[in-house]
Write a protein that holds these residues in place. Structure first.
Motif, PDB file in Angstrom:
ATOM      1  N   SER A 193       0.634  -1.253   0.014  1.00 32.13           N
ATOM      2  CA  SER A 193      -0.029  -0.052  -0.043  1.00 32.13           C
ATOM      3  C   SER A 193       0.658   1.247  -0.033  1.00 32.13           C
ATOM      4  O   SER A 193       0.422   2.357  -0.702  1.00 32.13           O
ATOM      5  CB  SER A 193      -0.900  -0.048   1.253  1.00 32.13           C
ATOM      6  N   ASP A 224      -9.268   4.458  -3.140  1.00 32.43           N
ATOM      7  CA  ASP A 224      -8.968   3.395  -2.328  1.00 32.43           C
ATOM      8  C   ASP A 224      -7.753   2.665  -2.328  1.00 32.43           C
ATOM      9  O   ASP A 224      -7.668   1.971  -3.275  1.00 32.43           O
ATOM     10  CB  ASP A 224     -10.157   2.534  -2.288  1.00 32.43           C
ATOM     11  N   SER A 253      -6.516   0.596  -0.611  1.00 31.76           N
ATOM     12  CA  SER A 253      -6.585  -0.531   0.223  1.00 31.76           C
ATOM     13  C   SER A 253      -6.463  -2.007  -0.737  1.00 31.76           C
ATOM     14  O   SER A 253      -6.295  -1.601  -2.040  1.00 31.76           O
ATOM     15  CB  SER A 253      -7.721  -1.072   0.839  1.00 31.76           C
ATOM     16  N   HIS A 294     -13.335  -1.912   3.912  1.00 31.89           N
ATOM     17  CA  HIS A 294     -11.952  -1.826   3.509  1.00 31.89           C
ATOM     18  C   HIS A 294     -11.294  -1.035   3.994  1.00 31.89           C
ATOM     19  O   HIS A 294      -9.994  -1.123   4.584  1.00 31.89           O
ATOM     20  CB  HIS A 294     -12.245  -1.573   1.908  1.00 31.89           C
ATOM     21  N   ASN A 350      -7.826  -1.460   6.036  1.00 26.44           N
ATOM     22  CA  ASN A 350      -6.471  -0.782   5.866  1.00 26.44           C
ATOM     23  C   ASN A 350      -5.742  -0.249   6.722  1.00 26.44           C
ATOM     24  O   ASN A 350      -4.472   0.056   7.156  1.00 26.44           O
ATOM     25  CB  ASN A 350      -6.768   0.003   4.439  1.00 26.44           C
ATOM     26  N   ASN A 359      -2.171  -0.592   8.693  1.00 28.78           N
ATOM     27  CA  ASN A 359      -1.277   0.541   8.616  1.00 28.78           C
ATOM     28  C   ASN A 359      -1.021   1.045  10.190  1.00 28.78           C
ATOM     29  O   ASN A 359       0.367   1.167  10.537  1.00 28.78           O
ATOM     30  CB  ASN A 359      -1.773   1.864   8.161  1.00 28.78           C
TER      31      ASN A 359
END
Length: 523
Positions: free
Chosen positions: A60, A302, A304, A400, A404, A408
């Motif tokens: 990501s 997005d 993710s 989502h 994510n 992180n």
């Protein structure tokens, strides 16, 4: 004899022998053969280490960095990879020369209480990376086979059966499987990037470091170049890789009474590590190039894994006609999910080995690898399940985003644990007492090592306030920002105090070891 046989059946045993004793010095290496044949015999441990530099946590940050800042952060990937090569070289050298892994070396020079604290800290860092692996593998299963996320999360626990099978086939075959999975990931992204026809001039220009890469402006989609750089650095250089490499570098069978043979092992281990980390660099560079060249600028809202998968099948978000025609077949998105699954499985193997290394080294406890994996994975699955269940009533985008954010935010623990692996490693390999005159770090390795360690520690702690603030979500208030800063500074002070304690104990332990050598020169 009967009593010893019974002890072998205990799930948890006392361990104070060679690092990963079952595989230590089990791989034969040729003597007096050519360069390539010798290099092949030493190849493998570097691949296990390189996996940590291209796990789902990296994906990501690299792709989003490319989307937001084009090729600006390519230099950060390059710098991170070069620092990784330096640190992993020192880790392998420590293991080969001293016949101790990093955890054993630290524990031998520190008190039991500090050893337990450092063990817990490192375990939390491993579990943080495991959360990213759970999320990556579960999402890959969902995307490939449409398995509901809750069930997919539970299925990730079953990878312990894969690990149990691998322990029966031999360490050399495990290394081969890891290399094969790395090649799968590399080939998939080479294919996708080749189709996108990127601006190679821009790529090469991005490899040159500039002050702009560490700037707080501009802010694009809530991210500054500095935040993007810190994200890439934080996801790239991980503490558990240093423990792992100092252990698996000892799997080759050499005569430690011969300094020339030891030097040869150090040399070829460095070659192996640098080659594999070069592959890791290319994977991370390809991820960033994917963010720039595969998608239209700013098209991916997005970041993710769900968003990236969907974007690879959404022709309106792709950058050229060739990609669009291939995307219509579903090949691009499917290959992405396959690479994600391969990345998660690779990390499973190495994460389990590292967990055993630190448990044996810091607290002298040993358990079967399958049990070790089961315990760690079940603990790591809990926050992921809680996240999935708590957002089950929300729309898919919110679900989502929550996953994510969890992935992180879990990386915060890496900022705590990294200095406690890097600084001891540098102190040990700088020391003539530990390494001997021939194998202690040369002056240029020492200088670059201290610059890297101090720089990475500073950047990790500098990024801590933003990392803590991220726990409050995207709509953070001024009061919450102040609260996050206070928490971050308290944690920074605690980290520095613990680091100071560690350095003092390591220094005193080294002095004791030096005196013991003077009093018993034959040992």
């Amino acid at each position: 004899m009967v009593e010893n046989t019974k002890k072998k059946h205990h799930l948890i045993e006392y361990a104070n022998g060679p690092s990963l004793e079952e595989i230590n010095s089990t791989v034969e290496v040729p003597k007096g053969k050519g360069f390539w044949r010798t290099l092949f015999a030493y190849s493998g441990p570097g691949a296990l280490v390189a996996v940590g530099y291209m796990d789902p946590g990296n994906w990501s940050t690299s792709i989003t960095g490319g989307q937001n800042f084009q090729y600006l952060l390519m230099s950060i990937i390059l710098i991170s990879s070069l620092i990784a090569m330096l640190l992993q070289y020192m880790a392998a050298k420590l293991g080969i020369v001293t016949q101790m892994d990093l955890a054993q070396a630290i524990r031998a020079r520190t008190s039991k209480s500090l050893g337990v604290i450092l063990w817990i800290l490192t375990e939390l860092a491993i579990m943080a990376t495991d959360i990213a692996e759970v999320i990556g593998a579960a999402i890959a299963l969902y995307l490939l086979f449409n398995i509901p996320l809750v069930i997919a999360v539970f299925i990730t626990v079953l990878d312990v059966l894969v690990l149990l099978l691998l322990t029966k086939i031999g360490f050399r075959k495990i290394e081969a499987i890891v290399v094969a999975l790395i090649l799968v990931i590399l080939v998939i992204f080479v294919y996708q990037v080749a189709l996108s026809d990127p601006d190679w001039g821009g790529v090469l220009k991005g490899l040159v470091p500039t002050a702009q890469a560490f700037s707080s402006h501009p802010v694009v989609n809530g991210m500054s170049p500095l935040q993007g750089a810190l994200g890439i650095i934080g996801a790239t250089v991980m503490p558990h890789n240093l423990y792992l490499h100092s252990s698996v570098s000892q799997t080759r069978k050499i005569n430690h009474d011969s300094q020339d043979e030891v030097a040869n092992a150090v040399k070829f281990s460095a070659w192996d590590s640098n080659i594999q980390l070069t592959f890791a660099f290319f994977v991370n560079a390809l991820l960033l190039i994917t963010g720039v060249a595969v998608f239209k600028t700013g098209a991916v809202k997005d970041p993710s894994f769900f968003g990236l998968y969907q974007a690879l099948s959404d022709t309106s978000k792709l950058s050229n006609g060739i990609l669009i025609s291939v995307a219509k077949t579903g090949v691009l998105s499917t290959l992405f999910a396959v690479a994600l699954l391969a990345s998660g499985q690779n990390s499973t193997i190495t994460g389990t080995l590292t967990g055993q290394v630190i448990m044996e080294g810091f607290v002298h406890m040993k358990m079967p690898l399958w049990l070790r994996r089961l315990v760690t994975r079940v603990i790591s699955v809990i926050p992921v399940l809680v996240c999935v269940l708590m957002t089950s009533g929300q729309n898919k985008i919110q679900q989502h985003a929550a996953l994510n954010d969890l992935m992180n935010n879990s990386q915060v623990f890496l900022a705590f644990a990294l200095p406690f692996s890097m600084l001891p490693l540098l102190m040990f390999t700088d020391s003539k007492v530990e390494m001997g005159e021939r194998f202690k770090n040369s002056w240029w390795v020492k200088i670059l090592g201290w610059i890297s360690v101090i720089g990475l520690t500073f950047l990790n702690l500098k990024g801590l306030p933003d990392s803590i603030a991220a726990f409050y979500g995207s709509n953070i208030t001024a009061a919450q920002t102040t609260q996050a800063n206070i928490i971050a500074w308290v944690l920074i002070i605690l980290v520095l105090a613990l680091l100071f304690w560690t350095i003092i104990e390591l220094y005193k332990g080294n002095k004791r070891y030096e005196e013991a050598q003077l009093n018993n020169p034959e040992e």
